[in-house]
Write an enzyme that holds these catalytic residues in place. Sequence first.
Site, PDB file in Angstrom:
ATOM      1  N   ASP A 235       0.795  -1.205   0.095  1.00  0.00           N
ATOM      2  CA  ASP A 235       0.102   0.172   0.137  1.00  0.00           C
ATOM      3  C   ASP A 235       0.997   1.129   0.002  1.00  0.00           C
ATOM      4  O   ASP A 235       1.843   1.092   0.604  1.00  0.00           O
ATOM      5  CB  ASP A 235      -0.782  -0.028   1.161  1.00  0.00           C
ATOM      6  CG  ASP A 235      -2.181   0.783   1.194  1.00  0.00           C
ATOM      7  OD1 ASP A 235      -3.298   0.216   1.033  1.00  0.00           O
ATOM      8  OD2 ASP A 235      -2.037   2.006   0.820  1.00  0.00           O
TER       9      ASP A 235
ATOM     10  N   ASN B 103      -5.257  -4.437  -7.081  1.00  0.00           N
ATOM     11  CA  ASN B 103      -6.452  -3.980  -6.512  1.00  0.00           C
ATOM     12  C   ASN B 103      -6.424  -2.464  -6.378  1.00  0.00           C
ATOM     13  O   ASN B 103      -7.485  -1.740  -6.178  1.00  0.00           O
ATOM     14  CB  ASN B 103      -6.942  -4.649  -5.178  1.00  0.00           C
ATOM     15  CG  ASN B 103      -7.795  -3.977  -4.377  1.00  0.00           C
ATOM     16  OD1 ASN B 103      -8.807  -4.112  -4.457  1.00  0.00           O
ATOM     17  ND2 ASN B 103      -7.447  -3.087  -3.321  1.00  0.00           N
TER      18      ASN B 103
ATOM     19  N   TYR C  71     -11.728   7.633 -14.297  1.00  0.00           N
ATOM     20  CA  TYR C  71     -12.116   6.358 -13.639  1.00  0.00           C
ATOM     21  C   TYR C  71     -12.759   5.435 -14.792  1.00  0.00           C
ATOM     22  O   TYR C  71     -12.442   4.246 -14.792  1.00  0.00           O
ATOM     23  CB  TYR C  71     -12.855   6.546 -12.353  1.00  0.00           C
ATOM     24  CG  TYR C  71     -13.317   5.355 -11.535  1.00  0.00           C
ATOM     25  CD1 TYR C  71     -12.287   5.021 -10.673  1.00  0.00           C
ATOM     26  CD2 TYR C  71     -14.419   4.498 -11.758  1.00  0.00           C
ATOM     27  CE1 TYR C  71     -12.542   3.875  -9.806  1.00  0.00           C
ATOM     28  CE2 TYR C  71     -14.515   3.509 -11.032  1.00  0.00           C
ATOM     29  CZ  TYR C  71     -13.719   3.168  -9.823  1.00  0.00           C
ATOM     30  OH  TYR C  71     -13.647   2.144  -8.906  1.00  0.00           O
TER      31      TYR C  71
ATOM     32  N   LYS D 164     -10.575   1.988 -16.196  1.00  0.00           N
ATOM     33  CA  LYS D 164     -11.376   0.787 -15.834  1.00  0.00           C
ATOM     34  C   LYS D 164     -11.781   0.000 -16.934  1.00  0.00           C
ATOM     35  O   LYS D 164     -11.683  -1.398 -17.303  1.00  0.00           O
ATOM     36  CB  LYS D 164     -12.641   1.028 -14.764  1.00  0.00           C
ATOM     37  CG  LYS D 164     -12.328   1.655 -13.557  1.00  0.00           C
ATOM     38  CD  LYS D 164     -11.367   0.665 -12.644  1.00  0.00           C
ATOM     39  CE  LYS D 164     -10.998   1.095 -11.278  1.00  0.00           C
ATOM     40  NZ  LYS D 164     -10.335   0.440 -10.408  1.00  0.00           N
TER      41      LYS D 164
ATOM     42  N   THR E  82     -16.320   1.227   1.376  1.00  0.00           N
ATOM     43  CA  THR E  82     -14.977   1.475   1.603  1.00  0.00           C
ATOM     44  C   THR E  82     -14.381   3.013   1.482  1.00  0.00           C
ATOM     45  O   THR E  82     -15.285   3.720   1.494  1.00  0.00           O
ATOM     46  CB  THR E  82     -13.877   0.669   0.474  1.00  0.00           C
ATOM     47  OG1 THR E  82     -14.161   1.674  -0.676  1.00  0.00           O
ATOM     48  CG2 THR E  82     -14.509  -0.520   0.198  1.00  0.00           C
TER      49      THR E  82
HETATM   50  N1  LIG Z   1     -15.571   1.309  -3.163  1.00  0.00           N
HETATM   51  C1  LIG Z   1     -16.190   1.255  -4.262  1.00  0.00           C
HETATM   52  O1  LIG Z   1     -17.513   1.259  -4.144  1.00  0.00           O
HETATM   53  C2  LIG Z   1     -15.546   0.701  -5.441  1.00  0.00           C
HETATM   54  C3  LIG Z   1     -16.472  -0.083  -6.525  1.00  0.00           C
HETATM   55  C4  LIG Z   1     -15.697  -0.568  -7.536  1.00  0.00           C
HETATM   56  C5  LIG Z   1     -14.634  -0.816  -7.736  1.00  0.00           C
HETATM   57  N2  LIG Z   1     -13.602  -0.345  -6.494  1.00  0.00           N
HETATM   58  C6  LIG Z   1     -12.155  -0.602  -6.712  1.00  0.00           C
HETATM   59  O2  LIG Z   1     -11.755  -1.196  -5.800  1.00  0.00           O
HETATM   60  C7  LIG Z   1     -10.389  -0.952  -5.387  1.00  0.00           C
HETATM   61  C8  LIG Z   1     -10.206  -0.825  -4.078  1.00  0.00           C
HETATM   62  O3  LIG Z   1     -10.750   0.432  -3.661  1.00  0.00           O
HETATM   63  P1  LIG Z   1     -11.501   0.602  -2.329  1.00  0.00           P
HETATM   64  O4  LIG Z   1     -12.782   0.854  -2.577  1.00  0.00           O
HETATM   65  O5  LIG Z   1     -11.114  -0.526  -1.460  1.00  0.00           O
HETATM   66  O6  LIG Z   1     -10.867   1.822  -1.663  1.00  0.00           O
HETATM   67  P2  LIG Z   1     -10.206   2.310  -0.358  1.00  0.00           P
HETATM   68  O7  LIG Z   1      -9.664   3.750  -0.417  1.00  0.00           O
HETATM   69  O8  LIG Z   1     -10.675   1.941   0.723  1.00  0.00           O
HETATM   70  O9  LIG Z   1      -8.737   1.599  -0.582  1.00  0.00           O
HETATM   71  C9  LIG Z   1      -7.803   1.903  -1.622  1.00  0.00           C
HETATM   72  C10 LIG Z   1      -6.372   1.645  -0.979  1.00  0.00           C
HETATM   73  O10 LIG Z   1      -5.462   1.535  -2.171  1.00  0.00           O
HETATM   74  C11 LIG Z   1      -4.277   2.232  -1.660  1.00  0.00           C
HETATM   75  N3  LIG Z   1      -3.639   3.083  -2.667  1.00  0.00           N
HETATM   76  C12 LIG Z   1      -3.944   4.144  -3.365  1.00  0.00           C
HETATM   77  N4  LIG Z   1      -3.141   4.488  -4.369  1.00  0.00           N
HETATM   78  C13 LIG Z   1      -2.389   3.619  -4.256  1.00  0.00           C
HETATM   79  C14 LIG Z   1      -1.096   3.440  -4.976  1.00  0.00           C
HETATM   80  N5  LIG Z   1      -0.968   4.327  -6.016  1.00  0.00           N
HETATM   81  N6  LIG Z   1      -0.268   2.370  -4.521  1.00  0.00           N
HETATM   82  C15 LIG Z   1      -0.410   1.642  -3.627  1.00  0.00           C
HETATM   83  N7  LIG Z   1      -1.775   1.783  -2.923  1.00  0.00           N
HETATM   84  C16 LIG Z   1      -2.567   2.718  -3.253  1.00  0.00           C
HETATM   85  C17 LIG Z   1      -5.105   3.419  -0.570  1.00  0.00           C
HETATM   86  O11 LIG Z   1      -3.993   3.895   0.410  1.00  0.00           O
HETATM   87  C18 LIG Z   1      -5.739   2.500   0.152  1.00  0.00           C
HETATM   88  O12 LIG Z   1      -5.427   1.719   1.097  1.00  0.00           O
HETATM   89  C19 LIG Z   1     -10.239   0.288  -6.464  1.00  0.00           C
HETATM   90  O13 LIG Z   1      -9.225  -0.444  -7.658  1.00  0.00           O
HETATM   91  C20 LIG Z   1     -11.480   0.745  -6.634  1.00  0.00           C
HETATM   92  O14 LIG Z   1     -11.638   1.262  -8.006  1.00  0.00           O
HETATM   93  C21 LIG Z   1     -14.081   0.236  -5.389  1.00  0.00           C
END
Ligand SMILES: NC(=O)c1ccc[n+]([C@@H]2O[C@H](COP(=O)([O-])OP(=O)(O)OC[C@H]3O[C@@H](n4cnc5c(N)ncnc54)[C@H](O)[C@@H]3O)[C@@H](O)[C@H]2O)c1
Length: 268
Positions: free
Chosen positions: A38, A86, A150, A154, A185
Amino acid sequence: MSLEFDGACVVVTGGGHGIGRALAERFAAEGAKVVVADIHAPRAEKVAQRIGGLAVPGDVASPEAMISLVARAVDAFGPVRVFCSNAGITGGFGLESTPAQIDEVTRVNLLSHVWAAQAVVPAMVAHGGGHLVQTLSSAALITGPAPMGYTFTKHGALGFAEWIQLAYGDRGIKVTCLCPNLVNTGMIGRNEDDEEAGTISALPEGLGDVVEPEDCAEQTLAAMRAGRFLVLPHPQVGKSFRRKGENYDLWIDHTAQRLRALRPGDNP
Ligand SMILES: NC(=O)c1ccc[n+]([C@@H]2O[C@H](COP(=O)([O-])OP(=O)(O)OC[C@H]3O[C@@H](n4cnc5c(N)ncnc54)[C@H](O)[C@@H]3O)[C@@H](O)[C@H]2O)c1
């Protein structure tokens, strides 16, 4: 290859929070040796400590950092069997997004999957196979209210995932893409660093159900075991994707109406 994860080296990027944190915990519960990567070092440390894994702080946007992450994972736990790409960000909003925002979202949400595959796939092939888990989004399949950068990153990442599956499937590489809609999240305001700070911020109506990151992790492992490419925690995403395939123009008309209804300025 076996889909038991006991003793397997599993890397999860963005593993310090949200879906990545839930994936890291789920793989650890299966007996995997988990590398929690992370950009936010204290988050990586906290989760790694809790699950007996290894924390590796670093930025997935950098190809050099990706190579170093994989080297540290292999040193600690042996060949990488599962790589969960992720980490993701929302990055900018519409056409007015700055070049710096567009560059960043492209590197984090799209190119990181390429850096990861370059860093792990040759060794996975040499060791008889491996699994790439790509956390994408419903925005990879169907365009909706998500920001411009985004959406296109994606979509691009899904194209890359299909390409890898087709190019390397017969050499033991399996790809599974997690494509949820809303998940509870950091992306929608949850703060696991300080749960007292509250969970979901107020969301506009009409965006649909919010699922838990643990559900995403559970369904991802089930899909991996079943050899499925796509994980859809929100079944309506699959329905919309099918409608788009059946009649693209009609789907665009319906989606445009739905998005107008979500914009308060257009609803006097
Ligand atoms: N939460 C939603 O509604 C949702 C929906 C669809 C897809 N997603 C996808 O899920 C994935 C995870 O996101 P989440 O929802 O858990 O968000 P989140 O913000 O809770 O967690 C994301 C984590 O990624 C880390 N991060 C961000 N940029 C980074 C980088 N450049 N290098 C390393 N780490 C990095 C952050 O520090 C954080 O700990 C993402 O790809 C997001 O696009 C989320």
